[in-house]
Design a protein around this motif. Structure first.
Motif, short mmCIF file in Angstrom:
data_model
loop_
_atom_site.label_atom_id
_atom_site.label_comp_id
_atom_site.label_asym_id
_atom_site.label_seq_id
_atom_site.Cartn_x
_atom_site.Cartn_y
_atom_site.Cartn_z
N ALA A 348 32.65 48.27 44.24
CA ALA A 348 33.72 48.25 45.23
C ALA A 348 34.81 47.25 44.87
CB ALA A 348 33.16 47.94 46.61
N THR A 349 34.45 46.23 44.08
CA THR A 349 35.44 45.24 43.65
C THR A 349 36.59 45.89 42.90
OG1 THR A 349 33.55 43.75 43.36
CG2 THR A 349 35.67 42.98 42.57
N GLU A 350 36.29 46.93 42.14
CA GLU A 350 37.32 47.62 41.37
C GLU A 350 38.32 48.35 42.25
OE1 GLU A 350 35.68 49.99 38.01
OE2 GLU A 350 33.76 49.27 38.73
N SER A 351 37.90 48.67 43.47
CA SER A 351 38.73 49.48 44.35
C SER A 351 39.88 48.71 44.99
CB SER A 351 37.86 50.07 45.48
OG SER A 351 36.81 50.85 44.97
N VAL A 352 39.81 47.38 44.95
CA VAL A 352 40.76 46.57 45.71
C VAL A 352 42.19 46.75 45.23
CG1 VAL A 352 41.36 44.22 46.41
CG2 VAL A 352 38.95 44.91 46.27
N GLY A 353 42.39 46.77 43.92
CA GLY A 353 43.73 46.93 43.37
C GLY A 353 43.70 46.81 41.87
N PRO A 354 44.85 46.99 41.18
CA PRO A 354 44.85 47.00 39.72
C PRO A 354 44.45 45.67 39.10
CG PRO A 354 47.10 47.05 40.60
CD PRO A 354 46.18 47.29 41.75
N LEU A 355 44.86 44.55 39.68
CA LEU A 355 44.47 43.26 39.14
C LEU A 355 42.96 43.07 39.26
CD1 LEU A 355 45.05 40.46 37.97
CD2 LEU A 355 45.57 39.67 40.30
N ASP A 356 42.41 43.47 40.39
CA ASP A 356 40.97 43.33 40.62
C ASP A 356 40.17 44.23 39.68
OD1 ASP A 356 40.99 41.87 43.59
OD2 ASP A 356 42.69 43.19 43.20
N TYR A 357 40.67 45.44 39.48
CA TYR A 357 40.04 46.37 38.54
C TYR A 357 40.00 45.75 37.15
CZ TYR A 357 39.69 50.72 35.75
OH TYR A 357 39.33 51.71 34.85
N TYR A 358 41.13 45.21 36.71
CA TYR A 358 41.18 44.58 35.39
C TYR A 358 40.24 43.38 35.31
CZ TYR A 358 42.70 41.00 32.14
OH TYR A 358 42.70 39.99 31.21
N GLN A 359 40.34 42.47 36.29
CA GLN A 359 39.53 41.25 36.23
C GLN A 359 38.05 41.56 36.22
OE1 GLN A 359 41.08 38.91 39.59
NE2 GLN A 359 41.88 37.46 38.11
N PHE A 360 37.63 42.50 37.05
CA PHE A 360 36.21 42.80 37.17
C PHE A 360 35.68 43.55 35.95
CE2 PHE A 360 32.57 45.32 38.50
CZ PHE A 360 31.80 44.38 39.16
N ARG A 361 36.42 44.54 35.46
CA ARG A 361 35.91 45.44 34.43
C ARG A 361 36.24 44.99 33.02
NH1 ARG A 361 31.89 47.83 34.83
NH2 ARG A 361 32.47 48.70 36.84
N PHE A 362 37.39 44.32 32.84
CA PHE A 362 37.83 44.01 31.49
C PHE A 362 38.15 42.54 31.24
CE2 PHE A 362 39.32 48.30 32.66
CZ PHE A 362 38.52 49.04 31.80
N GLY A 363 38.25 41.75 32.31
CA GLY A 363 38.57 40.34 32.15
C GLY A 363 37.47 39.60 31.39
N PRO A 364 37.81 38.53 30.69
CA PRO A 364 36.83 37.81 29.87
C PRO A 364 35.65 37.26 30.66
CG PRO A 364 38.90 36.58 30.05
CD PRO A 364 39.16 37.94 30.58
N GLU A 365 35.85 36.98 31.95
CA GLU A 365 34.77 36.47 32.79
C GLU A 365 34.34 37.49 33.84
OE1 GLU A 365 33.34 33.69 31.95
OE2 GLU A 365 34.82 33.44 30.36
N GLY A 366 34.77 38.73 33.70
CA GLY A 366 34.46 39.75 34.70
C GLY A 366 32.99 40.08 34.78
N VAL A 367 32.46 40.18 36.00
CA VAL A 367 31.05 40.55 36.19
C VAL A 367 30.79 41.94 35.64
CG1 VAL A 367 29.26 40.98 37.93
CG2 VAL A 367 30.83 39.04 38.20
N GLY A 368 31.79 42.82 35.71
CA GLY A 368 31.65 44.17 35.19
C GLY A 368 31.91 44.28 33.70
N ASN A 369 32.01 43.14 33.02
CA ASN A 369 32.20 43.09 31.57
C ASN A 369 31.08 42.23 30.97
OD1 ASN A 369 33.23 43.18 28.96
ND2 ASN A 369 34.95 41.80 29.37
N PRO A 370 29.82 42.67 31.12
CA PRO A 370 28.68 41.81 30.75
C PRO A 370 28.57 41.51 29.26
CG PRO A 370 27.92 44.03 31.24
CD PRO A 370 29.36 43.97 31.64
#
Length: 452
Positions: A348-370
């Motif tokens: 659901a974190t990805e759903s918030v907006g484009p910045l959140d999608y990036y940070q969660f899925r692709f950001g260097p510290e993103g939880v969705g980028n294990p």
């Protein structure tokens, strides 16, 4: 307790609320707010108390935001741009931002920003729910993993908005059993699987089907297994998402072109998504040198059929896939960990907006980028977006980000799922839900036919 709002939304509240459409923001524990590139100011609702009798005020907000930032949970990144929380007075608080955060108001409306009593945070006594919501968790009447009982909070700040005095949530693992409990009158409402929606209607029950999450292929290990863009494109073209939506979800899912839906910032109307083409998929694998790929794909009852079908599609292009069945607890323990190079799900974190999608899925510290896979080109696009203060121009850059994700197959094969609730119309007048919130009933608005 379940991490979504099934339980937590009964006890806890957020500073800002999401309307039933899943997008519009409404006052919650904060009555007003304003956002600039450098700060967010909030006016808090007066005369609100937590279930332990302590006051909800600016100090409590400061305690909560600072705890969330250091929590290590999937929501911690949502507040990493909050450099300081300033208590202006008991009903006014300012979040000082280290950089522009266009979705901060939306972040404050997520379940990751529930306000918890400061004493509970200090004691780390998470088994004792202590929020500001209309109902109090009755630990003595509850039976963990069987039923959870909530009773009306007599000091709730808006008693006129509460339609029922108590809520009992029964834990029923088998959704066919859930349907039988509805038929027998043991429960008034239950979440049911897509395969039994027609049976529920045939039994005289009303069914509410609400769009909830955009799920997709999670190509997590982009450092090794999915490092080659051609391999990613092969996997994306290998599956027939229309067939999966029909076969795995009985038609209660539909393929969509991207992670962000129409109406959200960053949605790119020009994107089409990846189409099913197994021969093209094989060509992409050949470009990659026909690597020997063997992966284990975890699944649980909620996505078992979809994962099984995807495994079959991938085998047809030469990718060896072994589905691994586990219970929901096991699945979500390893969900988005570096244990599996690929998964099927979302957050659901990805759903918030484009910045959140990036940070969660692709950001260097993103939880969705294990696997901590770096995408410097994507990082650069995001930096440009955050440097742009004009919202219309900024949205164009977010759309550029979404196109880059599609062009390089960083994410693919999106489909919008629904959650289905059945209820007894002789007991319940209506069962309001919130779009894009998994398992979320709008409990305050539920009203029984024979309610007081």
């Amino acid at each position: 307790m379940k991490p979504n709002r099934t339980y937590t939304g009964i006890v806890y509240e957020t500073l800002i609320k999401t309307a039933a459409d899943g997008i519009t923001l409404e006052p919650g524990l904060a009555t007003e707010w304003s956002l600039s590139p450098t700060e967010m100011k909030l006016t808090l609702r007066p005369n609100v108390v937590f279930h332990d009798g302590s006051p909800f005020d600016a100090d409590a907000v400061k305690k909560n935001i600072e705890w969330i930032k250091s929590s290590g949970t999937q929501w911690a990144n949502s507040f990493d741009t909050v450099a300081e929380v300033v208590v202006d007075d008991p009903t006014h608080v300012t979040l000082k931002l280290s950089r522009q955060t266009p979705s901060m108001a939306q972040r404050l409306a997520t379940r990751g920003a529930f306000m918890v009593a400061p004493a509970t945070i200090d004691a780390e006594s998470w088994d004792k729910a202590n929020g500001t919501g209309p109902w109090v968790y009755d630990m003595n009447a509850s039976q963990p993993s069987a039923k959870e009982v909530f009773t009306y909070f007599k000091d709730y700040w808006a008693p006129e908005d509460v339609g029922v005095e108590s809520i009992v949530v029964h834990v029923i693992q088998d959704r066919n059993v859930a349907l039988n409990t509805l038929r027998s009158g043991l429960v008034d409402a239950a979440e049911i699987g897509t395969s039994i929606v027609e049976a529920a209607k045939g039994a005289g029950l009303e069914v509410v089907s609400t769009p909830t999450l955009v799920q997709h292929f999670l190509l997590l290990d982009r450092n090794d297994v999915f490092k080659d863009e051609n391999v990613r494109k092969a996997v994306c073209h290998a599956a027939d998402m229309n067939a999966i939506a029909e076969g795995a979800f009985d038609g209660f899912a539909q393929p969509v072109s991207q992670r962000l839906l129409e109406g959200q910032p960053g949605h790119n109307p020009d994107l089409k998504g990846y189409h099913y083409d197994p021969e093209l998929a094989k060509e992409y694998l050949a470009k990659a040198g026909n690597p020997k790929i063997a992966i284990t794909l975890p699944m649980f009852t909620g996505n078992q059929t979809a994962v099984t079908l995807i495994a079959q599609y991938l085998r047809q292009i030469g990718v060896s896939v072994e589905p691994q069945m586990m219970n929901a607890g096991q699945y979500f323990t390893y969900y988005q960990s570096n244990r599996y190079p690929m998964q099927l799900n979302t957050s659901a974190t990805e759903s918030v907006g484009p910045l959140d999608y990036y940070q969660f899925r692709f950001g260097p510290e993103g939880v969705g980028n294990p696997f901590k896979a770096a995408v410097p080109e994507l990082d650069a696009i995001v930096e440009r977006a955050l440097a742009e203060n004009d919202l219309e121009a900024q949205d164009k850059i977010w759309q550029e980000m979404m196109k880059y994700i599609e062009d390089h197959a960083l994410d693919c094969n999106f489909y919008l799922t629904t959650h289905n609730w059945a209820y007894n119309p002789e007991r319940v007048k209506d069962l309001p839900t919130t779009v894009m919130e998994p398992s979320t009933l709008r409990y305050n608005e539920v009203e029984l036919v024979d309610a007081r």
